[in-house]
Design a protein around this motif. Structure first.
Motif, PDB file in Angstrom:
ATOM      1  N   ASN A  49      21.324  -7.328  39.220  1.00 27.36           N
ATOM      2  CA  ASN A  49      22.666  -6.984  39.059  1.00 27.36           C
ATOM      3  C   ASN A  49      22.460  -6.197  37.973  1.00 27.36           C
ATOM      4  N   PRO A  50      23.346  -5.047  38.094  1.00 21.72           N
ATOM      5  CA  PRO A  50      23.180  -3.530  36.972  1.00 21.72           C
ATOM      6  C   PRO A  50      23.678  -3.866  35.787  1.00 21.72           C
ATOM      7  N   ASP A  51      24.693  -5.396  35.618  1.00 21.00           N
ATOM      8  CA  ASP A  51      25.662  -5.508  34.528  1.00 21.00           C
ATOM      9  C   ASP A  51      24.680  -6.701  33.793  1.00 21.00           C
ATOM     10  N   LYS A  52      23.192  -6.924  34.324  1.00 18.85           N
ATOM     11  CA  LYS A  52      22.767  -7.503  33.282  1.00 18.85           C
ATOM     12  C   LYS A  52      21.123  -6.843  33.044  1.00 18.85           C
ATOM     13  N   ASP A  70      28.748   4.659  39.175  1.00 15.91           N
ATOM     14  CA  ASP A  70      27.665   4.538  38.128  1.00 15.91           C
ATOM     15  C   ASP A  70      26.491   4.476  39.408  1.00 15.91           C
ATOM     16  N   GLN A 102      31.209   3.799  44.051  1.00 15.44           N
ATOM     17  CA  GLN A 102      31.445   2.997  42.737  1.00 15.44           C
ATOM     18  C   GLN A 102      30.011   4.347  41.649  1.00 15.44           C
ATOM     19  N   THR A 147      20.838  -3.467  45.276  1.00 15.22           N
ATOM     20  CA  THR A 147      21.804  -4.191  43.552  1.00 15.22           C
ATOM     21  C   THR A 147      23.100  -4.408  44.053  1.00 15.22           C
ATOM     22  N   ASP A 148      23.611  -5.636  43.238  1.00 16.26           N
ATOM     23  CA  ASP A 148      24.877  -6.126  43.452  1.00 16.26           C
ATOM     24  C   ASP A 148      25.057  -6.361  42.138  1.00 16.26           C
ATOM     25  N   ARG A 149      27.039  -6.731  41.639  1.00 12.66           N
ATOM     26  CA  ARG A 149      27.199  -7.543  40.670  1.00 12.66           C
ATOM     27  C   ARG A 149      27.422  -8.669  41.014  1.00 12.66           C
ATOM     28  N   CYS A 162      28.334   1.327  47.817  1.00 15.03           N
ATOM     29  CA  CYS A 162      30.063   0.974  47.334  1.00 15.03           C
ATOM     30  C   CYS A 162      30.906   1.342  46.815  1.00 15.03           C
TER      31      CYS A 162
END
Ligand SMILES: [Zn+2]
Ligand SMILES: [Zn+2]
Length: 390
Positions: A263-266, A292, A290, A243-245, A288
């Motif tokens: 993509n965790p934003d999507k 989240d 983060q 996963t990545d943004r 990463c």
């Protein structure tokens, strides 16, 4: 009275001498010599990138290091990668409680050519191509005696705030045993990349035995996350979820062998992965730093699963869902850089078992190192690993 420039030259000289030999006194004669910069022969100066304040980097002439111990080597640096920790130091002026003391030369993923060796150094000489292992352990503390060199109580690490100056400069003096010979077939930039790759190899070693049947999740597809993908694949994993943004990083993960990217934003990456892996994931690599990602990792793990944390969070504290961790008897493993994985990394690169070249997306001259840092700090232009060619 000496000028301001003279004063900075003195402090820089003291700094270098401390780096190469902490016990060596600076004699009054040498100080006198340094008081007048016009007396310095040109060859004693070199170009270096220096952090001067949070968000500030200049390229300046500084005194070149002096080879003054018999077991050290003087290396002409050729390639230095920019690490996430360098970016933390650049942007925030430190990592956690460790603050940078300025001026500070960044960079610890380095390779180069030996210019000169101390009297006691055997097996390398002028022209030997080397990768520099940035960690210098004491060899005597309980951790070193037990072989845990990465948690040495007196460790000194290049470009680590409060420890040693870095390598983003033309020359460095380092202990000979921190230099690993690299074959002519390995480029300087690939050799420099052996440092982050060694961390990925170590992370995989600390995880669980991997096989084609072991599902693996990697949260974060920066240089360490993608290196972990390569190392996990090399260790036998085939079902690797990443996963990545940043779309370019996900595309690269897919090219390098990820079976799934998200993509965790999507999307809800946890739900999507668990649809495919209904029993949960036995090992998750958090790459990463983060909050989240830590939360996602804990939700993804199957009972008794292992969360391997390699990412560096911005602050000193993160939170974890202790309820889930306790009920599922989850294991959390913090990776501290690497231990004895530099040689395996060089060996894997040199025999072609792992190809790091796709990860080296950007190259800058030493003079453009500020631009290099800004590119990496802003995740601009699809950058994964930026190399400064010195
Ligand atoms: Zn690093
Ligand atoms: Zn030690």
């Amino acid at each position: 009275m000496p000028s301001c420039k003279s004063i900075s030259l003195i402090s820089a000289t003291v700094m270098y001498r401390q780096e190469s030999n902490r016990c060596m006194p600076i004699t009054p004669i040498k100080l006198e010599f340094c008081l007048n910069p016009s007396l310095l022969p040109w060859r004693l100066l070199m170009i270096a990138a220096e952090l001067t304040a949070p968000g500030q980097l200049t390229v300046a002439d500084v005194p070149a290091p002096i080879l003054n111990t018999s077991d050290s080597v003087l290396v002409r640096v050729r390639a230095v990668g920019i690490c996430g920790s360098d970016v933390h130091n650049y942007v925030h002026g430190g990592i956690g409680a460790r603050k940078v003391v300025y001026p500070f030369i960044p960079g610890h993923e380095a390779s180069g050519e030996v210019l000169a060796v101390g009297r006691a150094v055997k097996g390398m000489g002028q022209g030997t191509r080397v990768m520099i292992e940035p960690a210098m352990h004491c060899g005597h503390c309980d951790q070193c005696v037990d072989g845990h060199f990465n948690t040495c109580r007196r460790i000194q690490f290049l470009s680590s705030a409060g420890e040693l100056q870095g390598c983003m400069c033309e020359q460095v003096v380092v202990p000979a045993h921190n230099c690993f010979r690299i074959p002519d077939s390995v480029s300087f930039e690939a050799a420099a990349f052996a440092e982050p790759l060694s961390i990925a190899i170590y992370s995989v070693q600390q995880s669980i035995p991997l096989s084609a049947e072991t599902p693996v999740v990697i949260l974060g597809a920066g240089p360490i996350g993608l290196s972990t993908l390569l190392a996990a694949k090399h260790a036998g994993a085939q079902r690797i979820y990443v996963t990545d943004r940043i779309p370019e990083r996900l595309a690269m993960a897919a090219t390098l062998g990820a079976c799934w990217t998200g993509n965790p934003d999507k999307i809800d990456i946890v739900a999507d992965i668990l649809v495919k892996e209904s029993l949960g994931i036995p090992v998750v690599f958090e790459c990463c730093g983060q909050q989240d990602a830590i939360d996602q990792g804990i939700r993804l793990l199957k009972p008794r699963g292992k969360l391997v944390i390699t990412g560096i969070p911005e602050g000193s504290r993160i939170t974890m869902n202790i309820d889930l961790m306790r009920r599922n008897e989850l294991n959390i493993y913090n990776v501290r850089r690497q231990n004895q994985c530099v040689e395996p990394a060089i060996e894997m690169i040199s025999r072609g078992a792992i190809d790091v070249s796709p990860l080296i997306t950007h190259r800058f001259s030493l003079a453009a190192s500020r631009q290099a840092f800004d590119t990496v700090a802003r995740y601009a232009d699809g950058v994964v690993k930026a190399m400064v060619m010195c």
